[in-house]
Design an enzyme around this catalytic site. Sequence first.
Site, PDB file in Angstrom:
ATOM      1  N   HIS A 202      17.372  -4.812  -9.446  1.00 54.39           N
ATOM      2  CA  HIS A 202      16.085  -5.382  -9.857  1.00 54.39           C
ATOM      3  C   HIS A 202      16.090  -6.896  -9.873  1.00 54.39           C
ATOM      4  O   HIS A 202      15.078  -7.536  -9.636  1.00 54.39           O
ATOM      5  CB  HIS A 202      15.640  -4.784 -11.197  1.00 54.39           C
ATOM      6  CG  HIS A 202      15.115  -3.403 -11.022  1.00 54.39           C
ATOM      7  ND1 HIS A 202      15.854  -2.294 -11.317  1.00 54.39           N
ATOM      8  CD2 HIS A 202      13.959  -2.964 -10.489  1.00 54.39           C
ATOM      9  CE1 HIS A 202      15.154  -1.221 -11.007  1.00 54.39           C
ATOM     10  NE2 HIS A 202      14.001  -1.598 -10.504  1.00 54.39           N
ATOM     11  N   GLU A 446      10.866   9.864  -6.483  1.00 56.18           N
ATOM     12  CA  GLU A 446      12.090   9.075  -6.314  1.00 56.18           C
ATOM     13  C   GLU A 446      13.329   9.834  -6.768  1.00 56.18           C
ATOM     14  O   GLU A 446      14.423   9.299  -6.756  1.00 56.18           O
ATOM     15  CB  GLU A 446      11.969   7.722  -7.047  1.00 56.18           C
ATOM     16  CG  GLU A 446      11.539   7.796  -8.483  1.00 56.18           C
ATOM     17  CD  GLU A 446      11.342   6.411  -9.107  1.00 56.18           C
ATOM     18  OE1 GLU A 446      11.795   5.404  -8.540  1.00 56.18           O
ATOM     19  OE2 GLU A 446      10.748   6.358 -10.202  1.00 56.18           O
ATOM     20  N   ASP A 470      15.269   4.309  -5.414  1.00 61.00           N
ATOM     21  CA  ASP A 470      15.965   5.336  -6.184  1.00 61.00           C
ATOM     22  C   ASP A 470      16.212   6.596  -5.368  1.00 61.00           C
ATOM     23  O   ASP A 470      17.274   7.201  -5.467  1.00 61.00           O
ATOM     24  CB  ASP A 470      15.173   5.673  -7.453  1.00 61.00           C
ATOM     25  CG  ASP A 470      15.447   4.656  -8.551  1.00 61.00           C
ATOM     26  OD1 ASP A 470      16.629   4.310  -8.738  1.00 61.00           O
ATOM     27  OD2 ASP A 470      14.498   4.193  -9.195  1.00 61.00           O
ATOM     28  N   CYS A 517       6.692   2.396  -2.069  1.00 60.85           N
ATOM     29  CA  CYS A 517       6.733   1.117  -2.774  1.00 60.85           C
ATOM     30  C   CYS A 517       8.171   0.633  -2.989  1.00 60.85           C
ATOM     31  O   CYS A 517       8.404  -0.348  -3.674  1.00 60.85           O
ATOM     32  CB  CYS A 517       5.982   1.197  -4.102  1.00 60.85           C
ATOM     33  SG  CYS A 517       6.681   2.383  -5.243  1.00 60.85           S
TER      34      CYS A 517
END
Length: 591
Positions: A202, A446, A470, A517
Amino acid sequence: MPYRMDPSSKNEFTVQGIAASEGIAYGQVFVYLQSDVEVPSYQVEPGKRVDEIARFDRALVLTRQQVAKIKSEVEKNIGAEEAAIFDAHLMVLEDEALIGETIREFESTGRNMETCFHQVSSRYVQAFAEIDDEYLRERAGDLRDVAQRVLQNLLGQAENSLKRLAEQRVVAANDITPSECASLDRSGALAIVTDSGSKTSHAVIVARSMKIPAVVGVRDLTRRVTDGSWVIVDGYDGVVIVNPSESTLFRYGKIQERKKSFEARLLENNQLPAVTLDGVGVTLMANIEKATEATRAKNFLAQGIGLYRTEFLFLNSASIPTEQEQFLAYKEVVELMAPLPVVIRTLDLGGDKPLAGKADLFPKENNPFMGFRAIRWCLEHQDIFKDQLRAILMASHFGKVDLMYPMISGVGELARANAVLEECRQELQAKGVPFDVDMPVGAMIEIPSAAATADLLAKHCAFFSIGTNDLIQYMLAIDRVNERIAHLYEPTHPAIVRTLQKIVEEAHQRKLRVSVCGEMAGDPVFAPLLLGLGVDCLSMSPAWLPAVKYLIRATTMSDARALAAEALALESASEIYARCEAFYRARVKID
Ligand code: PEP
Ligand code: MG
């Protein structure tokens, strides 16, 4: 460790890492070491033990001076109450028990002071963190912070604070958290280089959205540079060149010029619609982490926000944001984007995004990515979850909101989340608070179990958004932030390509729209494959929109479909990747 000496300069060396955020930067290094830095451990000769204790004393004195200085700055610029926090830090530095125990540890083991102090202070931090009293528990954070300073002073490292990066520097860190990265000032950080990490951590996603060049997974770089070392960071090829020679600088100057002129071309092209050469329109949306990024998304002409990662609102504030604070943040984005849609994702805390200083809410786990994360955590903390759901519902009145749950594993979990949402709807209705009663509710796909039950989930969702970051990590069993296995993290693995196709097929049978996404959507090498597989919308960091749009405008949808059909028949990730790359190269020329 990949390592090369340049014959034209004695000192120049190149270190290979993972290209994480595009761009080239040249500047001096600022070494930033996090508190869990590995401290060197060695035996101190008996004749040098008195000096070693004196070295420890000097580090404590220096730390006291630094903390006192910060305290007076904070008092002057912010306020007395905030400055009082640093009294607690000063008290730690006077703490007889902590200091005495460190010296006793040294006397009995003869290990260097860094090791002894680290061991003793970590024991204290742990003990505080486990106390069943919030005030005392929070002292663990103070203690950790001061201990970090003492260690840095013992190690002779510069005082570190990313927030107070005064000059333009390349931040070289052993690791960096997403919130630290978000707190960086774009004008201060020229680039980020980290020893650990991978493309989909992240922190890297944040760096990319801030357009800060980044190279991660450079193993021991922080040990091989010091504060002030000159480096080139090449975020395209994942390379860091330390002490670059004149000829290297010249070469990189040329590369940078070419990339800049290509970027200018991309920006010009970005004003045009995202339509393929055979006339098929593609929806391109933006991923944001902070409300303020919505303006960038708009400037880059995103057709909506495809993923609003709301957890950053929590990671960036000292306490858990209230329902009202959240409502205002969501409303700001929704109003700015209206009438375009904003897909607000409910909290995805945990994994590599635990809330700092909240050990009671985020107990330490062996497998954080497979642990107490996202919707699992929200369903166990319904008070926090409900505050957020009400805030999202209230914001839906001010534009077009879609609500999305992260990490849904199957129909049962989705039903539990929806039941909580229904309670929130009823509470607002009872109070006469307006919201969009038709707000679409969707799920991120995910987790492999969600992908395998996409047909069932499709019956209960208004849309799907595929979180490839993920999905890839769980399907291939590759920890997305582990640099050692980053080379095995293959978005073009046949298992991924086939799964994506299956999800799209199931969704389309139920007339659901599907977006992607994850980071894959913003990579122009993969975008045609996704479109060819039938994905309706790509959502990415705003900065990536021009490159993806450029490629879409240079391709036909029928070519993209042919690419996908070919990929579905191939046997290996490398073959599929090669086809995708050739497809891209045939259409995009940088020179
Ligand atoms: C993903 O997993 O692809 C995703 C978009 O969510 P995050 O990166 O926030 O986990
Ligand atoms: Mg995810």
